[in-house]
Every structure is written in C-alpha cells, then in structure tokens.
Design a protein around this motif. Sequence first.
Motif, PDB file in Angstrom:
ATOM      1  N   TYR A   1      -2.512   0.722   7.152  1.00  0.00           N
ATOM      2  CA  TYR A   1      -1.255   1.201   6.593  1.00  0.00           C
ATOM      3  C   TYR A   1      -1.020   2.644   7.018  1.00  0.00           C
ATOM      4  CZ  TYR A   1      -0.806  -2.695   3.256  1.00  0.00           C
ATOM      5  OH  TYR A   1      -0.653  -3.935   2.675  1.00  0.00           O
TER       6      TYR A   1
ATOM      7  N   ASN B   1      -7.504 -11.103  -4.560  1.00  0.00           N
ATOM      8  CA  ASN B   1      -6.305 -10.381  -4.177  1.00  0.00           C
ATOM      9  C   ASN B   1      -6.454  -8.876  -4.068  1.00  0.00           C
ATOM     10  OD1 ASN B   1      -3.913 -12.343  -4.211  1.00  0.00           O
ATOM     11  ND2 ASN B   1      -5.092 -12.929  -6.013  1.00  0.00           N
ATOM     12  N   LYS B   2      -7.584  -8.368  -4.448  1.00  0.00           N
ATOM     13  CA  LYS B   2      -7.731  -6.929  -4.538  1.00  0.00           C
ATOM     14  C   LYS B   2      -7.962  -6.310  -3.170  1.00  0.00           C
ATOM     15  CE  LYS B   2     -11.335  -3.822  -6.234  1.00  0.00           C
ATOM     16  NZ  LYS B   2     -12.539  -3.780  -7.070  1.00  0.00           N
ATOM     17  N   LEU B   3      -7.204  -5.255  -2.858  1.00  0.00           N
ATOM     18  CA  LEU B   3      -7.446  -4.465  -1.652  1.00  0.00           C
ATOM     19  C   LEU B   3      -8.247  -3.222  -2.023  1.00  0.00           C
ATOM     20  CD1 LEU B   3      -4.046  -4.369   0.286  1.00  0.00           C
ATOM     21  CD2 LEU B   3      -5.975  -5.936   0.599  1.00  0.00           C
TER      22      LEU B   3
ATOM     23  N   PHE C   1       4.482  -2.603  -0.062  1.00  0.00           N
ATOM     24  CA  PHE C   1       4.456  -1.641  -1.161  1.00  0.00           C
ATOM     25  C   PHE C   1       5.839  -1.032  -1.373  1.00  0.00           C
ATOM     26  CE2 PHE C   1       0.018  -0.845  -2.358  1.00  0.00           C
ATOM     27  CZ  PHE C   1      -0.655  -1.537  -1.375  1.00  0.00           C
TER      28      PHE C   1
ATOM     29  N   LEU D   1      -6.650  -4.405   6.897  1.00  0.00           N
ATOM     30  CA  LEU D   1      -5.258  -3.997   7.034  1.00  0.00           C
ATOM     31  C   LEU D   1      -5.212  -2.516   7.362  1.00  0.00           C
ATOM     32  CD1 LEU D   1      -4.145  -5.701   3.710  1.00  0.00           C
ATOM     33  CD2 LEU D   1      -3.626  -6.567   5.972  1.00  0.00           C
TER      34      LEU D   1
ATOM     35  N   PHE E   1      -9.122   0.485  -0.525  1.00  0.00           N
ATOM     36  CA  PHE E   1      -8.586   1.406   0.467  1.00  0.00           C
ATOM     37  C   PHE E   1      -9.624   2.436   0.888  1.00  0.00           C
ATOM     38  CE2 PHE E   1      -3.967   0.909   1.019  1.00  0.00           C
ATOM     39  CZ  PHE E   1      -3.720  -0.094   0.098  1.00  0.00           C
TER      40      PHE E   1
ATOM     41  N   TYR F   1       1.409  -6.810  -7.640  1.00  0.00           N
ATOM     42  CA  TYR F   1       0.286  -5.895  -7.838  1.00  0.00           C
ATOM     43  C   TYR F   1       0.787  -4.529  -8.300  1.00  0.00           C
ATOM     44  CZ  TYR F   1      -1.515  -9.329  -4.515  1.00  0.00           C
ATOM     45  OH  TYR F   1      -1.848 -10.499  -3.892  1.00  0.00           O
TER      46      TYR F   1
ATOM     47  N   PHE G   1      -6.704   0.011  -6.738  1.00  0.00           N
ATOM     48  CA  PHE G   1      -6.199  -1.232  -7.326  1.00  0.00           C
ATOM     49  C   PHE G   1      -6.204  -1.138  -8.849  1.00  0.00           C
ATOM     50  CE2 PHE G   1      -5.547  -5.703  -7.851  1.00  0.00           C
ATOM     51  CZ  PHE G   1      -6.427  -6.149  -8.827  1.00  0.00           C
TER      52      PHE G   1
ATOM     53  N   PHE H   1       2.165   2.537  -7.463  1.00  0.00           N
ATOM     54  CA  PHE H   1       2.819   1.700  -6.468  1.00  0.00           C
ATOM     55  C   PHE H   1       2.792   0.246  -6.908  1.00  0.00           C
ATOM     56  CE2 PHE H   1       3.515   4.813  -3.301  1.00  0.00           C
ATOM     57  CZ  PHE H   1       2.413   5.651  -3.243  1.00  0.00           C
TER      58      PHE H   1
ATOM     59  N   ARG I   1       3.443  -9.857  -2.261  1.00  0.00           N
ATOM     60  CA  ARG I   1       3.214 -10.597  -1.020  1.00  0.00           C
ATOM     61  C   ARG I   1       3.601 -12.045  -1.228  1.00  0.00           C
ATOM     62  NH1 ARG I   1      -1.276 -13.947  -0.439  1.00  0.00           N
ATOM     63  NH2 ARG I   1      -2.790 -13.822  -2.133  1.00  0.00           N
TER      64      ARG I   1
ATOM     65  N   TYR J   1      -0.891  -0.612  -7.991  1.00  0.00           N
ATOM     66  CA  TYR J   1      -1.919   0.290  -7.505  1.00  0.00           C
ATOM     67  C   TYR J   1      -1.525   1.695  -7.946  1.00  0.00           C
ATOM     68  CZ  TYR J   1      -3.954  -3.180  -4.325  1.00  0.00           C
ATOM     69  OH  TYR J   1      -4.579  -4.287  -3.797  1.00  0.00           O
TER      70      TYR J   1
ATOM     71  N   TYR K   1       3.036 -13.127  -5.469  1.00  0.00           N
ATOM     72  CA  TYR K   1       1.889 -12.344  -5.928  1.00  0.00           C
ATOM     73  C   TYR K   1       2.350 -10.907  -6.101  1.00  0.00           C
ATOM     74  CZ  TYR K   1      -0.728 -16.370  -4.160  1.00  0.00           C
ATOM     75  OH  TYR K   1      -1.200 -17.631  -3.925  1.00  0.00           O
TER      76      TYR K   1
ATOM     77  N   GLY L   1       5.503   5.062  -0.136  1.00  0.00           N
ATOM     78  CA  GLY L   1       4.433   4.108  -0.287  1.00  0.00           C
ATOM     79  C   GLY L   1       3.828   3.743   1.057  1.00  0.00           C
ATOM     80  N   PRO L   2       2.641   3.148   1.057  1.00  0.00           N
ATOM     81  CA  PRO L   2       2.019   2.719   2.318  1.00  0.00           C
ATOM     82  C   PRO L   2       2.877   1.661   3.003  1.00  0.00           C
ATOM     83  CG  PRO L   2       0.444   2.683   0.504  1.00  0.00           C
ATOM     84  CD  PRO L   2       1.788   2.858  -0.107  1.00  0.00           C
ATOM     85  N   VAL L   3       2.984   1.759   4.307  1.00  0.00           N
ATOM     86  CA  VAL L   3       3.730   0.790   5.106  1.00  0.00           C
ATOM     87  C   VAL L   3       2.745   0.054   6.002  1.00  0.00           C
ATOM     88  CG1 VAL L   3       5.486   0.492   6.897  1.00  0.00           C
ATOM     89  CG2 VAL L   3       5.844   2.158   5.067  1.00  0.00           C
ATOM     90  N   LEU L   4       2.785  -1.260   5.954  1.00  0.00           N
ATOM     91  CA  LEU L   4       1.839  -2.063   6.722  1.00  0.00           C
ATOM     92  C   LEU L   4       2.086  -1.915   8.217  1.00  0.00           C
ATOM     93  CD1 LEU L   4      -0.421  -4.239   6.637  1.00  0.00           C
ATOM     94  CD2 LEU L   4       1.410  -5.947   6.742  1.00  0.00           C
TER      95      LEU L   4
ATOM     96  N   TYR M   1       0.439  -6.957   2.210  1.00  0.00           N
ATOM     97  CA  TYR M   1       1.224  -6.581   1.049  1.00  0.00           C
ATOM     98  C   TYR M   1       2.345  -5.639   1.448  1.00  0.00           C
ATOM     99  CZ  TYR M   1      -3.088  -7.726  -1.600  1.00  0.00           C
ATOM    100  OH  TYR M   1      -4.194  -8.310  -2.121  1.00  0.00           O
TER     101      TYR M   1
ATOM    102  N   SER N   1      -3.610  -7.487 -10.418  1.00  0.00           N
ATOM    103  CA  SER N   1      -2.838  -8.471  -9.664  1.00  0.00           C
ATOM    104  C   SER N   1      -2.306  -9.516 -10.629  1.00  0.00           C
ATOM    105  CB  SER N   1      -3.685  -9.118  -8.571  1.00  0.00           C
ATOM    106  OG  SER N   1      -4.805  -9.783  -9.134  1.00  0.00           O
TER     107      SER N   1
END
Lengths: 113, 110
Positions: free
Chosen positions: B35, B96-98, A104, B33, B100, A33, A45, A91, A95, A35, A31, B42-45, A102, A48
């Motif tokens: 981050y 699938n959309k996050l 990034f 989630l 924020f 994406y 977003f 970005f 995943r 952003y 998958y 970039g964002p880190v989980l 996810y 996807s």
Amino acid sequence: EPEVTQTPSHQVTQMGQEVILRCVPISNHLYFYWYRQILGQKVEFLVSFYNNEISEKSEIFDDQFSVERPDGSNFTLKIRSTKLEDSAMYFCASRGTGGYGYTFGSGTRLTVV
Amino acid sequence: GQQLNQSPQSMFIQEGEDVSMNCTSSSIFNTWLWYKQDPGEGPVLLIALYKAGELTSNGRLTAQFGITRKDSFLNISASIPSDVGIYFCAGRRYGNKLVFGAGTILRVKS
C-alpha cells in the motif's frame, strides 16, 4: 472508481464522551473492517465484520468498542467512553469476494482532549 | 510472531533512480499486499500477491511474494516526484486480519 467514504474527517471529543465514526463501504462488498493508526505508527487491525457479525477482533477492540451495520449501506464504529489514548486515525475498509485487496477510506482523525 | 519487519525506514533518492524495499517475518503469510499512503489519506492498494514466488507488476511498480512465504519486496523503477509517500507492506496469514509493517518513507529529490 468505487470508494469507501468516511465521516467525519476530523472529530474532537472530550475524554469520557461517546463517539460514533461512520463509514459507507463499497456497495457490493461483503467484508468490512476498522483499523486505526496512531500518529507516526503502523496501521493496526481492530475488527472485521461479515454477515452481520464480528468475525475477528484484536486485543485493542475491548468492551468500549462496538460496531454496527444499521442499514444496508452504513458501517459504524462506536467508542463508548473515549480515552486520551484513543486519539488516532481510524480507517474503515471493505473488500469483495475476489481477493484480499482491501479498499480503505480516507480516515477519521479522532482527537480526544 | 506476526510482526512484519519493513526496511528501509526511509529513503531519500534522486528522481529517475530505482527503489527497492522489503518486508520480512518469522511467520508464513498467505497473502502479501503493498500500500501507499499520502499525508492525511488512507492506504491505497498498489499490488496484491497470493502465491509463493508470484511476481506482479503495476506500471513502474513490481512486487514479489517470497518463495519461503516469509518475505516480499517492492521495486519502483525510474522514480518521479509523485512517488513520495509512505509505503506499507501488509500480510495476511489466515482469516481477515492484515498485519502491517512500520512503513518506508520515500522522499524523492527532483
């Protein structure tokens, strides 16, 4: 640790020009994406992509935007005719099938002048 | 709608203090989630939460998925200088959309 790689890290382009932002997702992820984050604002977003087609897109992702997975490793975002308001960090994320955590990339800073 | 309200907007705390931040929404989310984003990166989980009531730790970080599925919090215990950065919550409803939150800027005074 596996990484999502984005190139270039910074791109400056003239208004009206086409840009292609490139991403190499993590190799076993399915998958993908895009952003974007306008300076000082939240991450938004765009789109996807799964199984070689767009699965969901936002209102931002209009006809000027397109995505492609031209081979087994790259994932690109094209903006056909850039506008000043397209200036942002873009970005890429990917995943696997094991959850929604996810990963990034470090982003491409696009500056439209 | 799918807006996430994240608070506080910023925090300036002493090294060694505990930190708490949260996200709320009027909508139900199926995944929460957290981050962290450092400047120019970039964002880190940090933590992913999948079930209402779930409490998960990652080192000094602890996050919970609210029982109503409309909120989540993140705690950082015994903060250190490298904890500085912007912390984002993100929620997934369906697909699938996050979405924020606007982020919490954390500054630590050593």
